[in-house]
Structure formats: structure tokens, C-alpha cells
Design a protein around this motif. Structure first.
Motif, PDB file in Angstrom:
ATOM      1  N   ILE A 158      57.741   1.537  42.756  1.00  0.00           N
ATOM      2  CA  ILE A 158      58.173   2.999  43.078  1.00  0.00           C
ATOM      3  C   ILE A 158      58.944   3.373  44.144  1.00  0.00           C
ATOM      4  O   ILE A 158      59.659   4.462  44.429  1.00  0.00           O
ATOM      5  N   MET A 159      59.197   2.115  45.081  1.00  0.00           N
ATOM      6  CA  MET A 159      60.304   2.438  45.944  1.00  0.00           C
ATOM      7  C   MET A 159      60.515   1.099  46.628  1.00  0.00           C
ATOM      8  O   MET A 159      59.862   0.163  46.378  1.00  0.00           O
TER       9      MET A 159
ATOM     10  N   TYR B 161      56.300   7.402  49.966  1.00  0.00           N
ATOM     11  CA  TYR B 161      56.751   7.563  48.982  1.00  0.00           C
ATOM     12  C   TYR B 161      57.412   9.014  48.920  1.00  0.00           C
ATOM     13  O   TYR B 161      56.872   9.959  49.285  1.00  0.00           O
ATOM     14  N   GLY B 162      58.600   9.308  48.437  1.00  0.00           N
ATOM     15  CA  GLY B 162      59.355  10.167  48.374  1.00  0.00           C
ATOM     16  C   GLY B 162      59.852  11.050  49.750  1.00  0.00           C
ATOM     17  O   GLY B 162      60.683  12.176  49.487  1.00  0.00           O
ATOM     18  N   LYS B 163      59.545  10.456  50.952  1.00  0.00           N
ATOM     19  CA  LYS B 163      60.158  11.014  52.042  1.00  0.00           C
ATOM     20  C   LYS B 163      61.737  11.167  52.139  1.00  0.00           C
ATOM     21  O   LYS B 163      62.285  11.727  52.813  1.00  0.00           O
ATOM     22  N   ASP B 164      62.249  10.223  51.346  1.00  0.00           N
ATOM     23  CA  ASP B 164      63.739  10.101  51.195  1.00  0.00           C
ATOM     24  C   ASP B 164      64.316  10.899  50.230  1.00  0.00           C
ATOM     25  O   ASP B 164      65.598  10.828  50.204  1.00  0.00           O
ATOM     26  N   THR B 165      63.473  11.612  49.416  1.00  0.00           N
ATOM     27  CA  THR B 165      64.177  12.728  48.715  1.00  0.00           C
ATOM     28  C   THR B 165      63.793  14.153  48.881  1.00  0.00           C
ATOM     29  O   THR B 165      62.914  14.364  49.672  1.00  0.00           O
ATOM     30  N   ALA B 166      64.444  14.937  48.241  1.00  0.00           N
ATOM     31  CA  ALA B 166      64.337  16.323  48.325  1.00  0.00           C
ATOM     32  C   ALA B 166      63.527  16.945  47.312  1.00  0.00           C
ATOM     33  O   ALA B 166      63.451  18.050  46.979  1.00  0.00           O
ATOM     34  N   LEU B 167      62.541  16.060  46.549  1.00  0.00           N
ATOM     35  CA  LEU B 167      61.939  16.482  45.317  1.00  0.00           C
ATOM     36  C   LEU B 167      60.641  16.968  45.630  1.00  0.00           C
ATOM     37  O   LEU B 167      59.870  17.887  44.811  1.00  0.00           O
ATOM     38  N   GLY B 168      60.023  16.919  47.153  1.00  0.00           N
ATOM     39  CA  GLY B 168      58.730  17.567  47.365  1.00  0.00           C
ATOM     40  C   GLY B 168      57.511  16.944  46.922  1.00  0.00           C
ATOM     41  O   GLY B 168      56.667  17.374  46.880  1.00  0.00           O
TER      42      GLY B 168
END
Ligand code: SAH
Ligand code: SF4
Ligand code: F3S
Length: 448
Positions: A161-162, A214-221
Motif C-alpha cells: 500500500i506504500m 499511509y496517506g500522509k504523503d497525499t492530499a486525499l484525506g
């Protein structure tokens, strides 16, 4: 486990892959084999029969590196017997030691870094055409979607996933060889899992060095808790596992999602590394005894039957007998179901390598021994409580050592063995009454 090396036919080119290291490397090997198939290779039965040998390497500890140098040496002998043999080195050691590898082992044809997993087809074509050495080691790429995957199992699948790690624990080489954290898009992950479910896969393992970020590097929330909830709700596969969780980033939300979910297994692997606050601070782990204890209490409050496993390093620089004792005491207090224990290994380039008070090898070994003894007693005592109970097991196949025995795992990730009968088939869920619990396995009888 990945097991490509099964079939052969005399007319086709064949490849043999050897994988060292963690699950991320296992997952990469499946992408590497997928690409080799596209280049016309089938799996070789044995190393000696292969036209191409690929060694997917690990450098997390020195012992791993030494073993791998031995294997690379073996390829030199095979290449004298078969000069057309193509030798490929991939993975973390390839990323870290490319210069040294080229000097030490001129028989290597291709060095492919951890950020170049998707570049194998192009590199192989180049070698086959030009017979020249290829080195492809990038510092960073995005993620590796749209790469053909040859799965080693048709039951459980790795799903990264990452990629990468931003934590820089002071002993660890991984952030230097795997680059910065990059999360895959949730829709790509969900599509992959849905397809796996349709193909009959029963269990998936979500992979990342620190899945909790997970997700911290994206702006997806969307964070890890949100991703887990979406995957669970998709009902695509029966069992969902994930690794590895960093205790610093483990949240109540994640634990709550797991408690409410249907498919996420009640097994927490929370590597603690040390039970001493001083050592944890020197390791740059970002948590202490107290915060770790709080997570464990919360897990046990909402999921009393969950299992808990960990990783521990002994002999980190500055670990005195007294500080080691704190680890022993903490291990006794927390009562892990199992622990993977390692001798601290100096990795040059990491901050811990130049710290003062390095611990002598003999002391490290003696401490490891004491820690393992303590842990084994605890594991056995926990497992003994399962004697007389019926557990649900996903059957995985006949035991490697004894074909009269079938093996599988509980949702809590305990290995269960039972006497095989004609109905036993990998992929089935069965109920087993535990008769005899041991430190690492549970033995029992299948219930009708
Ligand atoms: N990202 C994961 C796993 C990393 S490597 C995590 O943070 O938990 C797997 C294990 O190897 C680590 O948990 C640690 O216990 C061990 N390890 C890493 N570097 C090491 C070193 N230099 N010496 C000994 N063990 C090490
Ligand atoms: Fe290494 Fe720490 Fe990253 Fe795990 S979290 S891979 S131990 S730096
Ligand atoms: Fe080894 Fe690389 Fe995994 S160093 S543990 S194979 S990330």
C-alpha cells in the motif's frame, strides 16, 4: 511464501529467483518474475538449470549481506559452466552497494535498484541484445503500478500500500535503500484486492514499512484507518492482514476499525525494539514504555482475544545490563504471543554505527539467549491456554516436513498442525481442536 521455482521445459528459457529479506522483497520478486515471464522465461526447477539467476537482496543486517555474497559467489562458478548465464542482482543491497558489487563480482550482468523494480523487461532486452552490463539504480520513483505480477501463492497475496520509509530509526538502513514514503492510490489498492478476491484468494497482506502513515504523503484525506475500513467493507477477501505498524503512529481509530471489522485479523505486530526508554530514545523510535503500554491496554480492552507480536533488538549501542533488564521486565509485563529477536548489527551510514559504547558480540549473544528463553516461556504459557479450545483455521497445505500433516493459521496468526485426511484442501476454513500447544505451533484434531 513465494515459490515460483517449480516447473521447467527444455525448450524455454528459464529463470530462478532467490529472495532474501522482508515481505516487501517477496512482493517485489513477484513483480520481477511477472516481468521475466513477459520476456519469455519460465520458472527453473533448480539453480543449476537456470538461464537467468536473479538474487533479490536484503541488507538489514550484516549476516544477510554475508549470506548473499556467498550466493553471488556460487553464481560465478555456474557462469564458468554456462557462460550465457545471466546474473541479476536486485533489492536493497543492489541499491546500497552497487559500486562494491561491480568490483567484487564482475560476473554480475545486471544491477537493478529498489526504485527500478518496474524496469526489468527493458534491462533484460538490452542485455540479450548487446551482452553488455546494465546498472539501473534510481534514487526515487513513484509507485510500481501496472507491472505484471506472478503470484507465488493462489491463497494469500501481498498487496503493497506504500513504499519507502521516513522514520530513520538510528540503527536502520531501510530509509536509505527504499527512499521516502509514497502511498499508492486507494482506488488502485481496492481494484487489486477486488480482483484477487474474484480469483479466489482468501487472504491479503497489506504491506508497508510503516503502514500507519499511509496517506500522509497525499492530499486525499484518507488515512490507514480509512483505508482499512474501505477494504473491509468491500468484502473482497475473507482475511485482511497488514504489516508493519509503528507503535508511535498506531491510533485508536485503527484499533476501533479493526474491532468493528469483519475481515481484519485480530493480530497486532507492533515492533517495540527495546523496553528501555533510554534506548528507545537513542533509537529515535518516538514512543516510550508508557505510550506503548497504553496502546496494548486499549487493544486488549476492545479485542481481548487479539494476539500481539513484536520485534526486539538486543545490544544496541549504550545498552547496559541494567537497560537490558528493563527490556526483559517489559517483555514479561506485556506478554507477547511471539517475538522476533535480533542481535544489533552495525549498518554503516546510520547514526547508531558511530555511537559510542558499542556492545561486544559475546554480550549481545548472551543477552539474546536470555531474552529468547524468557519469551519462549511466555509464548508457551499463552499457547497452553488454547489447549482444549476449537480454533478456526485457514488451511494452507501439507506441512513441508511431513506430508501426513496439514497446516494452516488462525486469524491470530498461530500456526496449527493436524493429521491430514483426504478432504483436506488448501483454501478451506476448518475447525481444529487444540490438543497440544507448543512455543511456535499448535497441534490438534480437525473437527467434523
Ligand atoms: N519497518 C519495519 C521493519 C523493518 S526491518 C518496522 O519498523 O518495524 C525488520 C526488523 O529488523 C526491525 O523491526 C528490527 O527489529 C530489525 N532491524 C532493523 N535494523 C536492524 C539492525 N541494524 N540490527 C538488527 N536488527 C535490525
Ligand atoms: Fe527501519 Fe524504523 Fe523505517 Fe522500520 S520504521 S524500516 S525500523 S527506519
Ligand atoms: Fe531487507 Fe530491504 Fe526488507 S533491507 S528487510 S529487504 S526493506
Amino acid at each position: 511464501m513465494t515459490d515460483f521455482n517449480k516447473t521447467n521445459a527444455s525448450h524455454a528459457k528459464s529463470a530462478f529467483i532467490i529472495t532474501y529479506g522482508c515481505q516487501m522483497n517477496e512482493a517485489d520478486s513477484e513483480k520481477l518474475m511477472g516481468q521475466l515471464e513477459k520476456c519469455g522465461y519460465i520458472s527453473a526447477r533448480a539453480l543449476e538449470e537456470a538461464d537467468l539467476i536473479l538474487i533479490n537482496t536484503c541488507c538489514v543486517r550484516e549476516s544477510a549481506e554475508q549470506k548473499i555474497y556467498g550466493k553471488i559467489g556460487e553464481c560465478k562458478r555456474l557462469k564458468t559452466l554456462n557462460p550465457k548465464l545471466i546474473v541479476v542482482i536486485t533489492g536493497c543491497m543492489a541499491q546500497k552497494n552497487r559500486e562494491q558489487l561491480l568490483k567484487r563480482a564482475p560476473h554480475i550482468d545486471l544491477i537493478l535498484g529498489t526504485n527500478n523494480v518496474h524496469g526489468l523487461i527493458e534491462a533484460i532486452k538490452k542485455i540479450e541484445q548487446t551482452h553488455e552490463k546494465v546498472v539501473a539504480v534510481f534514487d526515487q520513483t513513484e509507485t510500481f503500478d501496472n507491472v505484471p505480477v506472478k503470484r507465488g501463492s493462489d491463497l494469500n497475496a501481498w498487496v503493497p500500500i506504500m513504499y519507502g520509509c521516513n522514520n530513520f530509526c538510528t540503527y536502520c538502513i531501510v530509509p536509505y535503500v527504499r527512499g521516502r514514503e509514497r502511498s499508492r492510490l486507494p482506488q488502485d489498492i481496492l481494484t487489486e484486492i477486488t480482483e484477487l478476491g474474484k480469483k479466489g484468494f482468501k487472504e491479503i497482506m497489506l504491506l508497508g514499512q510503516n503502514v500507519n502513515s499511509y496517506g500522509k504523503d497525499t492530499a486525499l484525506g484518507l488515512d490507514f484507518a480509512g483505508l482499512l475500513a474501505e477494504i473491509d467493507e468491500s468484502n473482497a477477501v475473507e482475511r485482511i492482514r497488514y504489516m508493519t505498524s509503528h507503535p508511535r503512529d498506531m491510533t485508536k481509530q485503527v484499533i476501533d476499525v479493526i474491532a468493528k471489522s469483519r475481515h481484519i485479523c485480530e493480530h497486532f505486530h507492533l515492533p517495540i525494539q527495546s523496553g528501555s526508554d533510554e534506548i528507545l530514545h537513542r533509537m529515535n523510535r518516538g514512543y516510550n514504555q508508557e505510550s506503548y503500554r497504553k496502546i496494548v491496554h486499549y487493544i486488549r480492552k476492545v479485542l481481548p482475544h487479539a494476539s500481539l507480536t513484536t520485534d526486539l533488538i538486543v545490544g544496541f549501542p549504550g545498552e547496559t545490563e541494567e537497560l537490558f533488564q528493563e527490556t526483559l521486565d517489559f517483555v514479561s509485563e506485556i506478554k507477547f504471543d511471539a517475538a522476533y529477536t535480533f542481535l544489533y548489527s552495525k549498518r554503516s551510514g546510520t547514526p547508531a554505527a558511530t555511537m559510542e559504547d558499542q556492545v561486544p558480540e559475546t554480550i549481545k549473544k548472551e543477552r539474546l539467549h536470555r531474552l529468547m528463553e524468557r519469551q519462549n516461556e511466555i509464548s508457551l504459557a499463552i499457547n497452553k491456554k488454547l489447549e482444549g479450545q476449537v480454533v478456526e483455521v485457514l488451511a494452507e497445505g501439507p506441512s513441508k516436513n511431513d506430508d501426513q500433516t496439514f497446516t494452516g493459521r488462525t486469524r491470530t496468526n498461530k500456526i496449527v498442525l493436524w493429521h491430514k485426511d483426504d478432504d483436506d484442501k488448501a483454501g478451506q476454513f476448518v475447525h481444529v481442536m487444540i490438543e497440544k500447544a507448543q512455543t511456535w505451533v499448535l497441534k490438534g484434531n480437525k473437527q467434523p
